[in-house]
Write an enzyme that holds these catalytic residues in place. Structure first.
Site, mmCIF file in Angstrom:
data_model
loop_
_atom_site.group_PDB
_atom_site.id
_atom_site.type_symbol
_atom_site.label_atom_id
_atom_site.label_comp_id
_atom_site.label_asym_id
_atom_site.label_seq_id
_atom_site.Cartn_x
_atom_site.Cartn_y
_atom_site.Cartn_z
ATOM 1 N N GLU A 334 5.298 29.764 48.177
ATOM 2 C CA GLU A 334 4.054 28.993 48.036
ATOM 3 C C GLU A 334 2.908 29.803 47.444
ATOM 4 O OE1 GLU A 334 6.260 27.181 51.616
ATOM 5 O OE2 GLU A 334 6.078 29.131 50.612
ATOM 6 N N LYS A 443 8.356 34.580 73.575
ATOM 7 C CA LYS A 443 7.418 34.455 74.685
ATOM 8 C C LYS A 443 8.172 34.692 75.988
ATOM 9 C CE LYS A 443 3.545 31.722 76.367
ATOM 10 N NZ LYS A 443 2.750 30.477 76.214
#
Length: 546
Positions: A334, A443
Site C-alpha cells: 500500500e 496478550k
C-alpha cells in the site's frame, strides 16, 4: 502568484526515454528460462518497449486496459513494465506462487483482457484459464520455436510478435495521475486487495528511493533485482535503476544460493534488496561453499531488507561474513513500498560493532514525503519517545487512498492516515521500531509480548535458520508464546538450551511455554511467515480453548 516553471508530467515514458538517452549502453543482464544469460541495455529496452506497445495495441488493448503478467524477473517482463505503462495501459502483475483460486480471483478482479505468461508458468495458468472469461489473448514470453506444449489453444509467441511490430513513434501524452500498475496484497486474511499506482506516485517513489539518505543508488551501481517483479513493482527497482542508469541483473526463477552467488560474483553486483529468508539462504551457501579469499572479491557493498522484520543475526552475518552493510527498509504494498530507510545519523557514524547493529536493527527513519503516526486505542497520537507503542499509521504521495474497486479515500481516515496494522514505537531521533503485527502480538495475562523480539532472539542462536513465535490459547494466561524452529542442516538444539539462550535476551515471563523443532515453516507467496496457519495448527497445543 504562481511560479514560472515548466509543467512536465511525471510518467514512466519520460523515465525510460531518459534511461535510453543518458545511459543507453548500460547493460541489463537476464537469466532465461533455459538458465542461460542474455544481455541487453537501456536503449534496447526502450526501443523494444515501444514495439511492445504497438504489439499490444494490435491485439486490441486500449488506454486504461489492464495487461496481466504471470512472469519471473526476466527481460521480457522488464520490457512490459515500460511498454504497457508508458502507453497508458495498466500493468497488472500477478504472483505465480499464489494458490490457483487466488490467481483466478486476482486476474478476474483486475479485469485484464490480455495476459502475458512465462513459458515455464503455463502449467499454473492452464487449470484456471477456463474460469477467466474476460481473457481474450494469451501471450507467452518466448519465441514460437520455444513454445511449450499446452492445453491452452491459440497462444501468441511474444518474441515473434514484438519483432514484427513497428515501434510507436512517441509515447502518448498522459496525465501523471493516470494509473500505471496494479498489484495485489498477499491476502493472509480474506481475498487479496488491489493497490493501483499512478505514474506520479511511481516516479516520486523512485526519486525518494534514489536519495543519498535512502538507498543512494547511482550509475556506478550494479543492481541485483532480487525482489520479484510481480510484488510491489519489485520495490520500485526497475524505475530507480532507469532513473540513475544503474546496471540491472535479473535472476529469473533461479533464486537458490548457488545461482545468486554466481550473479553476485560474475556480474559485479554492488547493491540488492530482498526478504530475510532469501538472504539467509544465500549467506548459508556462501559460508559453506565459498572461500574467504573469494568472498573478499565480491563487490557487494550494501543490501536492504524488508517484507518482514530483519533478525539482528542476519545483519551481523552480513557484517562478519562479507563485510557488507545490511540495512532495513520498511513499507507495504500500500506504500509503493518504501516508507522508511535505516541510514545512521551523523551523530551515530562513530558507532561500531553491536552499537551500530542496534541502529541498523531498527526500521529507520521516514523518507521525505512520508509521514508516520503512532496512535493508542482511542486514536490519540502518542509521543515519539521510543517508549510508548501503538498502532502505526502512514500517509504520503505514494500511499494509497483506497483499494482497487473502492471510491477514492475509502480506506484512509478523514486526515488521510492509512492504518498499517503494525504495532510500533518511534524514538526521539525518528527511528521506527516495529514491535509486531497487531494480529500477531501476544496478550498474556493482560501484558503484551512481542513475537518479533522473541524471533530475533531465537535466530541469534547459531543452530537456528528461522524462527516463528505465535500466541496459542492458554487456560490461565489467555495466550502464551509457542516457539517453532527450523534449524540449519545437521544442527540440533534442545528446549532447555534454547530457553537458556532466550533468557539472556528477553524478560523471563516472555519465555515460550514450549519449543518445537519443525522441518519447515509456512510462508506467504511474498516470503512472510504465515502465522494464521501456525495459530490454527497449534491452537490446542497448550490445552487452551481453541
Amino acid at each position: 502568484m504562481l511560479g514560472l516553471m515548466q509543467q512536465q508530467q511525471l510518467t514512466t515514458g519520460s523515465l525510460i526515454d531518459h534511461a535510453a538517452r543518458a545511459h543507453g549502453l548500460t547493460e541489463i543482464v537476464s537469466r532465461r528460462p533455459d538458465g542461460q544469460l542474455e544481455r541487453s541495455n537501456w536503449a534496447e529496452v526502450s526501443m523494444r518497449s515501444r514495439k511492445v506497445a504497438a504489439m499490444l495495441t494490435a491485439l486490441g488493448a486500449q488506454p486504461g486496459d489492464r495487461i496481466a503478467t504471470l512472469a519471473w524477473n526476466r527481460l521480457p517482463h522488464l520490457e512490459l513494465y515500460y511498454g504497457v505503462t508508458a502507453a497508458g495501459m495498466v500493468l497488472h502483475t500477478v504472483n505465480p506462487r499464489l494458490f490457483a483460486e487466488q490467481i483466478r480471483y486476482i486476474v478476474e478482479h483486475g479485469g485484464a483482457r490480455i495476459i502475458c505468461v512465462d513459458p515455464d508458468l503455463l502449467p499454473i495458468l492452464e487449470p484456471v484459464i477456463a474460469d477467466l472469461p474476460r481473457i481474450e489473448a494469451i501471450v507467452v514470453l518466448c519465441a514460437a520455436d520455444e513454445m511449450p506444449e499446452s492445453s491452452i489453444p491459440h497462444l501468441i509467441a511474444y518474441h515473434d510478435r514484438v519483432a514484427a511490430a513497428d515501434p510507436i513513434g512517441a509515447w502518448p501524452a498522459l496525465d501523471e495521475n493516470t494509473a500505471s500498475s496494479l498489484c495485489y496484497t498477499s491476502g493472509t486474511t480474506g481475498n487479496p486487495k488491489g493497490v493501483l499506482y499512478s505514474h506520479r506516485s511511481t516516479l516520486l517513489h523512485a526519486y525518494a528511493a534514489c536519495a543519498a539518505d535512502s538507498m543512494a543508488l547511482s550509475a556506478r551501481d550494479t543492481v541485483l533485482l532480487a525482489p520479484p517483479l510481480f510484488h510491489v513493482n519489485a520495490w520500485g527497482l526497475p524505475f530507480t535503476s532507469a532513473m540513475v542508469g544503474a546496471k540491472l541483473v535479473m535472476p529469473g526463477s533461479a533464486m537458490d544460493g548457488a545461482s545468486i552467488h554466481q550473479l553476485l560474483r560474475d556480474e559485479g553486483v554492488t547493491f540488492s534488496l530482498g526478504v530475510p529468508t532469501l538472504w539467509f539462504t544465500v549467506l548459508d551457501y556462501i559460508a559453506r561453499n565459498v572461500s574467504e579469499d573469494d568472498r573478499a572479491k565480491l563487490k557487494l557493498d550494501r543490501v536492504f531488507m524488508g517484507g518482514a522484520a530483519t533478525p539482528r543475526a542476519l545483519i551481523e552475518l552480513f557484517r562478519d561474513l562479507l563485510g557488507v552493510k545490511a540495512n532495513q527498509a520498511w513499507g507495504m504494498t500500500e506504500t509503493s513500498p518504501v516508507s522508511t530507510v535505516c541510514q545512521p545519523l551523523a551523530s551515530q557514524m562513530h558507532l561500531e560493532g553491536d552499537a551500530m547493529t542496534d541502529v541498523l536493527a531498527t526500521q529507520g527513519r521516514a523518507v521525505f514525503g512520508v509521514e508516520l503516526r503512532i496512535e493508542n486505542a482511542a486514536g490519540e497520537a502518542l509521543p515519539h519517545d521510543g517508549a510508548e507503542s501503538g498502532l502505526l499509521k502512514v500517509r504520503g504521495p505514494w500511499v494509497l487512498s483506497a483499494y482497487y474497486g473502492n471510491p477514492a479515500g475509502a480506506d484512509v481516515d478523514a486526515d488521510g492516515w492509512l492504518d498499517t496494522w503494525d504495532v510500533a514505537k518511534i524514538d526521539a531521533d525518528g527511528f521506527l521500531h516495529l514491535t509486531d503485527r497487531a494480529k500477531d502480538v501476544i496478550k498474556s495475562g493482560g501484558e503484551w509480548i512481542s513475537s518479533i523480539d522473541l524471533e530475533n532472539a531465537a535466530t541469534a542462536h547459531p543452530a537456528v535458520a528461522e524462527a516463528a513465535v505465535v500466541g496459542v490459547p492458554h487456560p490461565r494466561w489467555q495466550e502464551r508464546p509457542l516457539l517453532l524452529l527450523r534449524l540449519h542442516p545437521g544442527e540440533s538444539v534442545e528446549k532447555p538450551a534454547m530457553l537458556d539462550h532466550l533468557a539472556g535476551h528477553v524478560a523471563k515471563w516472555w519465555l515460550p511455554d514450549d519449543v518445537l523443532v519443525v522441518d519447515d515453516l509456512p510462508h506467504t507467496a511474498t516470503g512472510k511467515l504465515l502465522k494464521t496457519v501456525l495459530r490454527a495448527r497449534y491452537r490446542e497445543h497448550l490445552g487452551g480453548v481453541g
